[in-house]
Design a protein around this motif. Structure first.
Motif, PDB file in Angstrom:
ATOM      1  N   MET A 154      21.981  40.913  49.028  1.00  0.00           N
ATOM      2  CA  MET A 154      21.032  40.997  47.906  1.00  0.00           C
ATOM      3  C   MET A 154      21.572  40.286  46.663  1.00  0.00           C
ATOM      4  N   GLY A 155      22.805  39.778  46.759  1.00  0.00           N
ATOM      5  CA  GLY A 155      23.366  39.012  45.648  1.00  0.00           C
ATOM      6  C   GLY A 155      24.291  39.789  44.734  1.00  0.00           C
ATOM      7  N   TYR A 156      24.613  41.019  45.101  1.00  0.00           N
ATOM      8  CA  TYR A 156      25.498  41.828  44.269  1.00  0.00           C
ATOM      9  C   TYR A 156      26.949  41.655  44.700  1.00  0.00           C
ATOM     10  N   GLN A 157      27.827  41.641  43.732  1.00  0.00           N
ATOM     11  CA  GLN A 157      29.257  41.582  44.032  1.00  0.00           C
ATOM     12  C   GLN A 157      29.720  42.998  44.361  1.00  0.00           C
ATOM     13  N   VAL A 158      30.441  43.122  45.463  1.00  0.00           N
ATOM     14  CA  VAL A 158      30.948  44.416  45.909  1.00  0.00           C
ATOM     15  C   VAL A 158      32.457  44.322  46.038  1.00  0.00           C
ATOM     16  N   VAL A 159      33.156  45.280  45.457  1.00  0.00           N
ATOM     17  CA  VAL A 159      34.611  45.326  45.515  1.00  0.00           C
ATOM     18  C   VAL A 159      35.022  46.637  46.174  1.00  0.00           C
ATOM     19  N   ALA A 160      35.813  46.531  47.225  1.00  0.00           N
ATOM     20  CA  ALA A 160      36.388  47.721  47.854  1.00  0.00           C
ATOM     21  C   ALA A 160      37.760  47.923  47.235  1.00  0.00           C
ATOM     22  N   LEU A 161      38.027  49.142  46.791  1.00  0.00           N
ATOM     23  CA  LEU A 161      39.323  49.386  46.173  1.00  0.00           C
ATOM     24  C   LEU A 161      39.780  50.814  46.376  1.00  0.00           C
ATOM     25  N   SER A 162      41.063  50.980  46.140  1.00  0.00           N
ATOM     26  CA  SER A 162      41.670  52.301  46.182  1.00  0.00           C
ATOM     27  C   SER A 162      42.578  52.420  44.966  1.00  0.00           C
ATOM     28  N   ALA A 163      42.213  53.258  44.058  1.00  0.00           N
ATOM     29  CA  ALA A 163      43.054  53.494  42.889  1.00  0.00           C
ATOM     30  C   ALA A 163      44.376  54.133  43.315  1.00  0.00           C
ATOM     31  N   GLU A 164      44.339  54.868  44.409  1.00  0.00           N
ATOM     32  CA  GLU A 164      45.540  55.552  44.915  1.00  0.00           C
ATOM     33  C   GLU A 164      46.575  54.573  45.466  1.00  0.00           C
ATOM     34  N   THR A 165      46.127  53.632  46.310  1.00  0.00           N
ATOM     35  CA  THR A 165      47.069  52.720  46.964  1.00  0.00           C
ATOM     36  C   THR A 165      47.199  51.369  46.257  1.00  0.00           C
ATOM     37  N   GLY A 166      46.240  51.049  45.397  1.00  0.00           N
ATOM     38  CA  GLY A 166      46.255  49.754  44.711  1.00  0.00           C
ATOM     39  C   GLY A 166      45.459  48.684  45.431  1.00  0.00           C
ATOM     40  N   PHE A 167      44.883  49.002  46.589  1.00  0.00           N
ATOM     41  CA  PHE A 167      44.087  48.038  47.340  1.00  0.00           C
ATOM     42  C   PHE A 167      42.883  47.596  46.494  1.00  0.00           C
ATOM     43  N   GLY A 168      42.726  46.286  46.303  1.00  0.00           N
ATOM     44  CA  GLY A 168      41.588  45.745  45.569  1.00  0.00           C
ATOM     45  C   GLY A 168      41.690  45.821  44.056  1.00  0.00           C
ATOM     46  N   VAL A 169      42.759  46.431  43.540  1.00  0.00           N
ATOM     47  CA  VAL A 169      42.888  46.624  42.094  1.00  0.00           C
ATOM     48  C   VAL A 169      43.063  45.290  41.372  1.00  0.00           C
ATOM     49  N   ASP A 170      43.772  44.338  41.967  1.00  0.00           N
ATOM     50  CA  ASP A 170      43.938  43.029  41.328  1.00  0.00           C
ATOM     51  C   ASP A 170      42.589  42.327  41.176  1.00  0.00           C
ATOM     52  N   GLU A 171      41.765  42.389  42.209  1.00  0.00           N
ATOM     53  CA  GLU A 171      40.419  41.798  42.131  1.00  0.00           C
ATOM     54  C   GLU A 171      39.597  42.492  41.051  1.00  0.00           C
ATOM     55  N   PHE A 172      39.712  43.811  40.993  1.00  0.00           N
ATOM     56  CA  PHE A 172      39.003  44.587  39.978  1.00  0.00           C
ATOM     57  C   PHE A 172      39.444  44.172  38.573  1.00  0.00           C
ATOM     58  N   ARG A 173      40.746  44.039  38.362  1.00  0.00           N
ATOM     59  CA  ARG A 173      41.267  43.614  37.055  1.00  0.00           C
ATOM     60  C   ARG A 173      40.736  42.241  36.674  1.00  0.00           C
ATOM     61  N   HIS A 174      40.665  41.357  37.645  1.00  0.00           N
ATOM     62  CA  HIS A 174      40.138  40.013  37.396  1.00  0.00           C
ATOM     63  C   HIS A 174      38.669  40.085  36.954  1.00  0.00           C
ATOM     64  N   LEU A 175      37.912  40.983  37.559  1.00  0.00           N
ATOM     65  CA  LEU A 175      36.490  41.133  37.214  1.00  0.00           C
ATOM     66  C   LEU A 175      36.267  41.618  35.787  1.00  0.00           C
ATOM     67  N   VAL A 176      37.153  42.464  35.300  1.00  0.00           N
ATOM     68  CA  VAL A 176      36.937  43.042  33.974  1.00  0.00           C
ATOM     69  C   VAL A 176      37.609  42.246  32.865  1.00  0.00           C
ATOM     70  N   GLN A 177      38.502  41.336  33.232  1.00  0.00           N
ATOM     71  CA  GLN A 177      39.236  40.568  32.221  1.00  0.00           C
ATOM     72  C   GLN A 177      38.269  39.708  31.406  1.00  0.00           C
ATOM     73  N   GLY A 178      38.315  39.892  30.095  1.00  0.00           N
ATOM     74  CA  GLY A 178      37.477  39.112  29.186  1.00  0.00           C
ATOM     75  C   GLY A 178      36.025  39.514  29.166  1.00  0.00           C
ATOM     76  N   GLN A 179      35.686  40.603  29.823  1.00  0.00           N
ATOM     77  CA  GLN A 179      34.299  41.078  29.896  1.00  0.00           C
ATOM     78  C   GLN A 179      34.160  42.407  29.159  1.00  0.00           C
ATOM     79  N   GLN A 180      32.987  42.649  28.638  1.00  0.00           N
ATOM     80  CA  GLN A 180      32.653  43.963  28.103  1.00  0.00           C
ATOM     81  C   GLN A 180      31.895  44.689  29.197  1.00  0.00           C
ATOM     82  N   SER A 181      32.506  45.723  29.743  1.00  0.00           N
ATOM     83  CA  SER A 181      31.941  46.417  30.900  1.00  0.00           C
ATOM     84  C   SER A 181      31.624  47.862  30.568  1.00  0.00           C
TER      85      SER A 181
END
Length: 181
Positions: A154-181
């Motif tokens: 449908m065109g939505y960006q989906v990120v799988a992550l685990s705050a516990e293990t750190g999986f996907g956290v780097d991608e998440f950080r990249h998404l929020v960098q320089g953005q107002q979320s």
């Protein structure tokens, strides 16, 4: 659309971080923090017990002491997320570039209908939504692929992550960098 003529002498510009009753936490570009009340003139704009100032607003305020002040003007908004209640629009947050929809896939269980409701609000507000599926360490990631695929198609960006293990956290950080979320 109302713009009051005010004396801007001694005023500062800041962004509202949170609203608690009639007090707003405001941060300036210099990372100064103020607890600001809303001036009497702006209070007259309240409707149905809703606050005229929301998180994300860029405001002009007059400092009073070391960490207090009075908001005297709200600058024009963009990227506004609203919800409808009893047939009226209520602003939840303003001046955002994207909406992060963070949903747990386990403990509590995933509720796609809640994600869908926020997606509808984001589309109506023309603010880019990003779906963040958290706690993927508690499930088999392969079981999430069909749902992630549907949202992705449908065109939505989906990120799988685990705050516990750190999986996907780097991608998440990249998404929020320089953005107002």
């Amino acid at each position: 659309g109302v713009h009051f003529n005010i004396d801007e002498t001694g005023c500062k510009t800041g962004r509202v971080l949170s609203v608690h009753g009639l007090t707003c936490r405001v941060e300036t570009q210099l990372r100064e923090f103020y607890n600001c009340s809303v001036s009497g003139l702006l209070k007259s704009l309240y409707t149905d017990q809703r606050h005229v100032v929301v998180a994300g607003d860029v405001v002009l305020f007059r400092p009073e002491g070391a960490d207090a002040g009075f908001i005297v003007r709200i600058e024009p908004r963009h990227g506004v997320l609203c919800r409808t209640s009893k047939g009226r629009q209520h602003v939840i947050v303003s001046n955002v570039d994207q909406i992060l929809i963070v949903a747990s896939v386990a403990e509590p269980i995933l509720k796609p209908n809640l994600i869908d409701r926020i997606l509808v609000s984001a589309e109506k507000s023309q603010v880019r939504p990003v779906i963040c599926l958290n706690k993927v360490d508690l499930v088999d990631l392969a079981n999430l692929q069909p749902l992630m695929g549907v949202y992705g198609q449908m065109g939505y960006q989906v990120v799988a992550l685990s705050a516990e293990t750190g999986f996907g956290v780097d991608e998440f950080r990249h998404l929020v960098q320089g953005q107002q979320s």
